[in-house]
Structure formats: structure tokens, C-alpha cells
Scaffold this motif. Structure first.
Motif, mmCIF file in Angstrom:
data_model
loop_
_atom_site.group_PDB
_atom_site.id
_atom_site.type_symbol
_atom_site.label_atom_id
_atom_site.label_comp_id
_atom_site.label_asym_id
_atom_site.label_seq_id
_atom_site.Cartn_x
_atom_site.Cartn_y
_atom_site.Cartn_z
ATOM 1 N N TRP A 180 1.309 -1.332 -0.424
ATOM 2 C CA TRP A 180 0.022 -0.203 -0.260
ATOM 3 C C TRP A 180 0.628 1.327 0.105
ATOM 4 C CZ3 TRP A 180 0.346 3.881 3.533
ATOM 5 C CH2 TRP A 180 0.761 3.649 4.889
ATOM 6 N N THR A 181 1.918 1.022 0.524
ATOM 7 C CA THR A 181 3.070 2.019 0.578
ATOM 8 C C THR A 181 3.205 2.325 -0.798
ATOM 9 O OG1 THR A 181 4.607 0.946 1.136
ATOM 10 C CG2 THR A 181 4.115 2.092 3.170
ATOM 11 N N GLN A 182 3.499 2.244 -1.826
ATOM 12 C CA GLN A 182 3.646 2.167 -3.274
ATOM 13 C C GLN A 182 2.543 3.294 -4.172
ATOM 14 O OE1 GLN A 182 3.622 -1.287 -4.684
ATOM 15 N NE2 GLN A 182 5.934 -1.802 -3.986
ATOM 16 N N ILE A 183 1.407 2.957 -2.860
ATOM 17 C CA ILE A 183 0.622 4.400 -3.129
ATOM 18 C C ILE A 183 0.724 5.248 -3.168
ATOM 19 C CG2 ILE A 183 -1.933 4.917 -3.590
ATOM 20 C CD1 ILE A 183 -2.849 1.917 -3.043
ATOM 21 N N PRO A 184 0.530 5.712 -2.197
ATOM 22 C CA PRO A 184 1.359 7.866 -1.902
ATOM 23 C C PRO A 184 2.543 8.124 -2.408
ATOM 24 C CG PRO A 184 1.217 5.569 0.299
ATOM 25 C CD PRO A 184 1.094 5.346 -0.535
ATOM 26 N N LEU A 185 3.380 6.314 -2.357
ATOM 27 C CA LEU A 185 4.452 7.473 -3.005
ATOM 28 C C LEU A 185 4.194 7.905 -4.529
ATOM 29 C CD1 LEU A 185 7.400 7.097 -3.308
ATOM 30 C CD2 LEU A 185 7.570 4.453 -4.318
ATOM 31 N N PHE A 186 3.574 6.978 -4.896
ATOM 32 C CA PHE A 186 3.830 7.615 -6.729
ATOM 33 C C PHE A 186 2.489 8.543 -6.958
ATOM 34 C CE2 PHE A 186 0.596 7.085 -10.888
ATOM 35 C CZ PHE A 186 1.669 7.110 -11.728
ATOM 36 N N ALA A 187 1.431 9.131 -6.084
ATOM 37 C CA ALA A 187 0.995 10.499 -5.758
ATOM 38 C C ALA A 187 1.807 11.273 -5.308
ATOM 39 C CB ALA A 187 -0.010 10.113 -4.888
ATOM 40 N N ALA A 188 3.015 10.850 -4.773
ATOM 41 C CA ALA A 188 3.752 12.324 -4.253
ATOM 42 C C ALA A 188 4.576 12.601 -5.904
ATOM 43 C CB ALA A 188 4.903 11.895 -2.871
ATOM 44 N N TRP A 189 5.205 11.424 -6.730
ATOM 45 C CA TRP A 189 5.978 11.624 -7.219
ATOM 46 C C TRP A 189 5.837 12.186 -8.607
ATOM 47 C CZ3 TRP A 189 10.775 11.580 -9.511
ATOM 48 C CH2 TRP A 189 10.902 11.688 -11.349
ATOM 49 N N LEU A 190 4.118 12.070 -8.945
ATOM 50 C CA LEU A 190 2.817 12.785 -9.521
ATOM 51 C C LEU A 190 3.192 14.522 -8.877
ATOM 52 C CD1 LEU A 190 0.625 9.965 -10.747
ATOM 53 C CD2 LEU A 190 2.655 11.212 -12.212
ATOM 54 N N LEU A 191 2.605 15.062 -7.736
ATOM 55 C CA LEU A 191 2.425 15.776 -7.482
ATOM 56 C C LEU A 191 3.683 16.772 -7.191
ATOM 57 C CD1 LEU A 191 0.570 15.327 -4.312
ATOM 58 C CD2 LEU A 191 -0.321 16.802 -6.017
ATOM 59 N N ALA A 192 5.101 16.029 -6.657
ATOM 60 C CA ALA A 192 6.016 16.942 -6.940
ATOM 61 C C ALA A 192 7.297 17.125 -8.594
ATOM 62 C CB ALA A 192 7.574 14.854 -6.431
ATOM 63 N N TYR A 193 6.672 15.732 -9.927
ATOM 64 C CA TYR A 193 6.677 16.543 -10.606
ATOM 65 C C TYR A 193 6.045 17.896 -11.509
ATOM 66 C CZ TYR A 193 6.347 16.358 -16.348
ATOM 67 O OH TYR A 193 6.401 17.185 -16.830
ATOM 68 N N THR A 194 4.553 17.664 -10.646
ATOM 69 C CA THR A 194 4.053 18.787 -11.908
ATOM 70 C C THR A 194 4.405 20.239 -10.862
ATOM 71 O OG1 THR A 194 2.096 18.134 -9.513
ATOM 72 C CG2 THR A 194 1.798 17.151 -12.277
ATOM 73 N N ALA A 195 4.661 19.991 -9.280
ATOM 74 C CA ALA A 195 5.110 21.162 -8.959
ATOM 75 C C ALA A 195 6.388 21.952 -9.194
ATOM 76 C CB ALA A 195 5.204 20.727 -7.339
ATOM 77 N N ALA A 196 6.980 20.923 -9.406
ATOM 78 C CA ALA A 196 8.500 21.521 -10.083
ATOM 79 C C ALA A 196 8.376 21.655 -11.814
ATOM 80 C CB ALA A 196 9.707 20.302 -9.682
#
Length: 246
Positions: A33-49
Motif C-alpha cells: 500500500w505504501t507504493q500508492i502514496p509514493l506514486f502520488a507524491a512522485w506525480l505531485l513533485a513532478y507537477t510542482a517542479a
């Protein structure tokens, strides 16, 4: 354009690069389950960057202060959401901070190229590929895998996605450049040799990648067709990486 349209990056080719190595890491390990927030954080980090980089670029180049200012709110909101998702995950898995630190120099390269308005530079594209492929290692580690198990599949992803940088240029912005075309073909030939050395089965997809690099440039394909081909190539990569190393 809608608010969502303004907030979502228009770099459509990046989405496969963001998703495929991550998906490979999940499938090569034991999904958790921890891979789900990881992917969310990854996509959010990309869009913020992305919005931070656009702010850096437009603040320096545009005479209209609103041009840069419109990226401030998305950067803050998306960055805040990334922190809200990522910080609890990092508390649970502190080694993720080391992974983030390893990616930081490549993000700095991207930010610098945005500031000098050289986002389409070859080096900038290659710098973006490295942390994206590194996400395979991160997702795999969360799934109970080890760094040693992930190095070869991450390298395979790197060989493919690094090749997309010059190849896509030969199809769009540098479609009239024979130098770019020859360089792209040479890279893909070398990638075929390297992938085959890693595992003979990998000769099959990388032969396809070499073929498309040699045969498709100059044929006047529409951007949508170029994108569709790359989606197919990315899925082919995912299938072989999981099949060979799973």
C-alpha cells in the motif's frame, strides 16, 4: 483553458517516463500500500517542479509579470500536497530522504535550463530521465526488493528512455537534422548491444527501438502518431523488464 488544464504540465511525453519505471518496480517486488502514496507524491513533485521551472523561466524572459505569477499558485498548492503525502511516508521510511537527495542534482539541472530558457536542450532531457528511472529502485525497495535486484532493470529503463530524447527530436524539432538522426541511430545501436549484454531477450525490444529510430524520421508523421508509437514502445519495455527480471 480550464484551471486543471493550466495546472497539468503540457509535456505529454513525460508521463510514460514517470509511470513505466515506477510500475516496473512495483511489479518486480511485492506490491504494498505504501507504493500508492509514493506514486502520488512522485506525480505531485513532478507537477510542482514543472511550475517552479516555468516561474523561473518566465520571470526572467517575459515582460508580463502575470506570465510568471500564474505558476506560483500551482507550485505552492501542488508542492504542499506533495509534502502532505510525502512527509508521512518519509517518516515511516526514512531512507526515502536519501533517494530524494540523490534526485536533487538532476532537478537542479532542469531548473537551471528552465531559467536560461534551454528546456529543450539534450542535456536537460537526459537529466530528467535519470531520476525517473531511479523510481524503479525506490518502488522496488518499498516492495521488499533490494538495490542489487533493481540495478539491471533500472539500467534497461535508462537505456530506453535516454534514447527517446534524441529520437523524439528527430521526429519533431530536429526532423531536418541529419546530425541528430545519425546520433540517434548510433545511440540506439549501442543501446541494443548493451541491452543484449544484460539479457539476450532484451535484444528483441531494443531491435524494435533501433528500427523505429532508423526508419520513422523524415516520414512526416503527426505528433499524435509519434506519441502513440512511444506509448507502445514504453509498454513493450515494461513487459520485457517484468518478464525478464520478474
Amino acid at each position: 483553458m480550464s484551471t486543471a488544464g493550466r495546472w497539468i504540465p503540457n509535456q505529454h511525453g513525460a508521463w510514460a517516463m514517470l509511470a513505466v519505471p515506477y510500475a516496473a518496480g512495483v511489479l518486480l517486488g511485492d506490491p504494498t500500500w505504501t507504493q500508492i502514496p509514493l506514486f502520488a507524491a512522485w506525480l505531485l513533485a513532478y507537477t510542482a517542479a514543472f511550475h517552479v521551472q516555468q516561474w523561473l523561466r518566465l520571470r526572467r524572459l517575459s515582460r508580463n509579470p502575470r506570465a510568471a505569477a500564474r505558476h506560483v499558485r500551482p507550485a505552492l498548492v501542488l508542492g504542499g500536497l506533495c509534502a502532505a503525502v510525502g512527509v508521512p511516508l518519509a517518516v515511516a521510511e526514512p531512507w526515502l530522504l536519501l533517494a530524494a537527495a540523490a534526485m536533487a542534482p538532476f532537478l537542479a539541472v532542469n531548473a537551471w535550463h528552465a531559467r536560461i530558457n534551454r528546456e529543450r536542450a539534450l542535456l536537460n532531457g537526459l537529466a530528467a530521465v535519470v531520476p525517473a528511472c531511479g523510481m524503479l529502485l525506490v518502488a522496488l525497495r518499498l516492495g521488499g526488493g533490494t538495490l542489487a535486484e533493481g540495478l539491471a532493470p533500472a539500467l534497461v529503463c535508462l537505456l530506453y528512455f535516454a534514447g527517446t530524447v534524441p529520437y523524439v527530436k528527430t521526429m519533431i524539432r530536429e526532423r531536418k537534422s541529419q546530425t541528430y538522426k545519425r546520433g540517434s541511430i548510433a545511440y540506439h545501436a549501442a543501446a541494443l548491444i548493451a541491452a543484449t549484454a544484460l539479457n539476450p531477450w532484451l535484444a528483441l525490444p531494443f531491435a524494435v527501438y533501433l528500427g523505429r529510430a532508423a526508419l520513422l524520421p523524415g516520414r512526416g508523421l503527426k505528433v499524435a502518431v509519434v506519441g502513440a508509437v512511444e506509448v507502445g514502445c514504453s509498454l513493450l519495455l515494461l513487459g520485457f523488464v517484468v518478464g525478464v527480471y520478474g
